[in-house]
Design a protein around this motif. Structure first.
Motif, PDB file in Angstrom:
ATOM      1  N   PRO A  17     -36.900 -42.552  31.211  1.00 35.62           N
ATOM      2  CA  PRO A  17     -36.240 -41.537  32.035  1.00 35.62           C
ATOM      3  C   PRO A  17     -37.115 -41.128  33.213  1.00 35.62           C
ATOM      4  O   PRO A  17     -38.334 -41.026  33.085  1.00 35.62           O
ATOM      5  N   THR A  18     -36.480 -40.885  34.330  1.00 29.51           N
ATOM      6  CA  THR A  18     -37.217 -40.440  35.512  1.00 29.51           C
ATOM      7  C   THR A  18     -37.345 -38.921  35.486  1.00 29.51           C
ATOM      8  O   THR A  18     -36.666 -38.235  34.714  1.00 29.51           O
ATOM      9  N   ARG A  19     -38.175 -38.423  36.340  1.00 26.40           N
ATOM     10  CA  ARG A  19     -38.356 -36.978  36.428  1.00 26.40           C
ATOM     11  C   ARG A  19     -37.044 -36.313  36.840  1.00 26.40           C
ATOM     12  O   ARG A  19     -36.695 -35.242  36.350  1.00 26.40           O
ATOM     13  N   GLU A  20     -36.306 -36.951  37.738  1.00 21.93           N
ATOM     14  CA  GLU A  20     -35.030 -36.394  38.196  1.00 21.93           C
ATOM     15  C   GLU A  20     -34.012 -36.337  37.055  1.00 21.93           C
ATOM     16  O   GLU A  20     -33.252 -35.373  36.942  1.00 21.93           O
ATOM     17  N   GLN A  21     -33.974 -37.362  36.211  1.00 16.82           N
ATOM     18  CA  GLN A  21     -33.069 -37.339  35.064  1.00 16.82           C
ATOM     19  C   GLN A  21     -33.439 -36.215  34.109  1.00 16.82           C
ATOM     20  O   GLN A  21     -32.564 -35.554  33.551  1.00 16.82           O
ATOM     21  N   MET A  22     -34.725 -36.011  33.927  1.00 11.78           N
ATOM     22  CA  MET A  22     -35.155 -34.935  33.038  1.00 11.78           C
ATOM     23  C   MET A  22     -34.867 -33.568  33.642  1.00 11.78           C
ATOM     24  O   MET A  22     -34.605 -32.611  32.921  1.00 11.78           O
ATOM     25  N   GLU A  23     -34.908 -33.456  34.985  1.00 15.98           N
ATOM     26  CA  GLU A  23     -34.565 -32.193  35.637  1.00 15.98           C
ATOM     27  C   GLU A  23     -33.104 -31.831  35.374  1.00 15.98           C
ATOM     28  O   GLU A  23     -32.766 -30.663  35.240  1.00 15.98           O
ATOM     29  N   ARG A  24     -32.240 -32.840  35.316  1.00 21.54           N
ATOM     30  CA  ARG A  24     -30.812 -32.595  35.086  1.00 21.54           C
ATOM     31  C   ARG A  24     -30.492 -32.303  33.625  1.00 21.54           C
ATOM     32  O   ARG A  24     -29.426 -31.773  33.324  1.00 21.54           O
ATOM     33  N   SER A  25     -31.407 -32.634  32.714  1.00 22.77           N
ATOM     34  CA  SER A  25     -31.143 -32.425  31.296  1.00 22.77           C
ATOM     35  C   SER A  25     -31.276 -30.956  30.948  1.00 22.77           C
ATOM     36  O   SER A  25     -32.230 -30.287  31.335  1.00 22.77           O
ATOM     37  N   ARG A  26     -30.348 -30.461  30.192  1.00 23.95           N
ATOM     38  CA  ARG A  26     -30.424 -29.058  29.776  1.00 23.95           C
ATOM     39  C   ARG A  26     -31.352 -28.876  28.583  1.00 23.95           C
ATOM     40  O   ARG A  26     -31.705 -27.770  28.221  1.00 23.95           O
ATOM     41  N   TRP A  27     -31.746 -29.970  27.936  1.00 21.23           N
ATOM     42  CA  TRP A  27     -32.595 -29.906  26.756  1.00 21.23           C
ATOM     43  C   TRP A  27     -34.085 -29.831  27.107  1.00 21.23           C
ATOM     44  O   TRP A  27     -34.889 -29.414  26.277  1.00 21.23           O
ATOM     45  N   VAL A  28     -34.455 -30.253  28.286  1.00 17.56           N
ATOM     46  CA  VAL A  28     -35.866 -30.310  28.658  1.00 17.56           C
ATOM     47  C   VAL A  28     -36.235 -29.032  29.406  1.00 17.56           C
ATOM     48  O   VAL A  28     -35.641 -28.711  30.427  1.00 17.56           O
ATOM     49  N   PRO A  29     -37.235 -28.296  28.904  1.00 17.07           N
ATOM     50  CA  PRO A  29     -37.645 -27.085  29.614  1.00 17.07           C
ATOM     51  C   PRO A  29     -38.262 -27.422  30.976  1.00 17.07           C
ATOM     52  O   PRO A  29     -38.889 -28.460  31.147  1.00 17.07           O
ATOM     53  N   LYS A  30     -38.082 -26.556  31.915  1.00 20.04           N
ATOM     54  CA  LYS A  30     -38.560 -26.808  33.276  1.00 20.04           C
ATOM     55  C   LYS A  30     -40.088 -26.862  33.350  1.00 20.04           C
ATOM     56  O   LYS A  30     -40.642 -27.469  34.252  1.00 20.04           O
ATOM     57  N   SER A  31     -40.780 -26.250  32.396  1.00 19.18           N
ATOM     58  CA  SER A  31     -42.242 -26.294  32.409  1.00 19.18           C
ATOM     59  C   SER A  31     -42.774 -27.698  32.157  1.00 19.18           C
ATOM     60  O   SER A  31     -43.891 -28.025  32.549  1.00 19.18           O
ATOM     61  N   VAL A  32     -41.984 -28.570  31.529  1.00 18.87           N
ATOM     62  CA  VAL A  32     -42.389 -29.954  31.299  1.00 18.87           C
ATOM     63  C   VAL A  32     -42.413 -30.736  32.606  1.00 18.87           C
ATOM     64  O   VAL A  32     -43.078 -31.756  32.722  1.00 18.87           O
ATOM     65  N   LEU A  33     -41.743 -30.237  33.611  1.00 20.84           N
ATOM     66  CA  LEU A  33     -41.647 -30.943  34.884  1.00 20.84           C
ATOM     67  C   LEU A  33     -42.796 -30.614  35.842  1.00 20.84           C
ATOM     68  O   LEU A  33     -42.763 -31.032  36.988  1.00 20.84           O
TER      69      LEU A  33
END
Length: 181
Positions: A17-33
């Motif tokens: 997964p790319t960073r952008e895909q993870m940004e769109r995920s509601r399951w991944v907290p924004k602090s991980v980005l």
């Protein structure tokens, strides 16, 4: 050899997964980005390898999400942690579980000969019911998976640290040769 590396790299780029895909995920907290978790450094890469192996072997579901979330407190590289969870896949999982079951049986057999300290610990903490709930195979598989996960994470940390050190040293030697020429 270079074609194998190119194929692995292409497979990783397609499946990771790319960073952008993870940004769109509601399951991944924004602090991980945070950007420092996405940099490839000599400390974050081995941590990511170890974390990915640990999560990949211990958790049978949502491995990438858990690896990304757990990267935050240990300051591990998120892409590396996510990619190394692919160590368990439909081809390798049965082999890992069979080996873990055998290792768990061996350790519990040795423990029974030594007085059953692990069984007493399971009974005192009521871990046996939790382990039965998590795995249908019981103590042997669960104990074996923990042993395999911890050993593979430790070895992954050490080996990736050595590979990183060799790669950077080799890169510096090539640069020095280029400056001399």
């Amino acid at each position: 050899m270079s074609t194998i590396v190119a194929r692995i790299r292409a497979w990783g780029q397609r499946n990771m997964p790319t960073r952008e895909q993870m940004e769109r995920s509601r399951w991944v907290p924004k602090s991980v980005l945070r950007s420092e978790l996405w940099r490839f450094t000599r400390r974050s890469v081995p941590r990511g390898v170890a974390l990915g192996l640990l999560v990949g072997i211990l958790l049978p579901f949502a491995q990438i999400i858990f690896a990304a979330i757990l990267s935050l407190p240990v300051r591990a590289n998120v892409p590396i942690a996510s990619a190394t969870t692919f160590v368990t896949n439909p081809l390798t999982t049965p082999l890992i579980w069979a080996g873990a079951y055998q290792i768990g049986n061996l350790v519990l057999h040795i423990d029974n000969e030594a007085g059953g300290a692990i069984d007493r610990l399971f009974a005192l903490t009521d871990m046996w019911s939790a382990i039965e709930w998590l795995t249908a195979e019981g103590k042997s598989l669960a104990l074996g998976l923990v042993i395999v996960a911890v050993v593979s994470a430790s070895l992954g940390y050490l080996v990736s640290g050595w590979v990183w050190r060799w790669w950077v040293g080799n890169k510096r030697r090539v640069q020095q040769r280029g400056r001399r020429a």
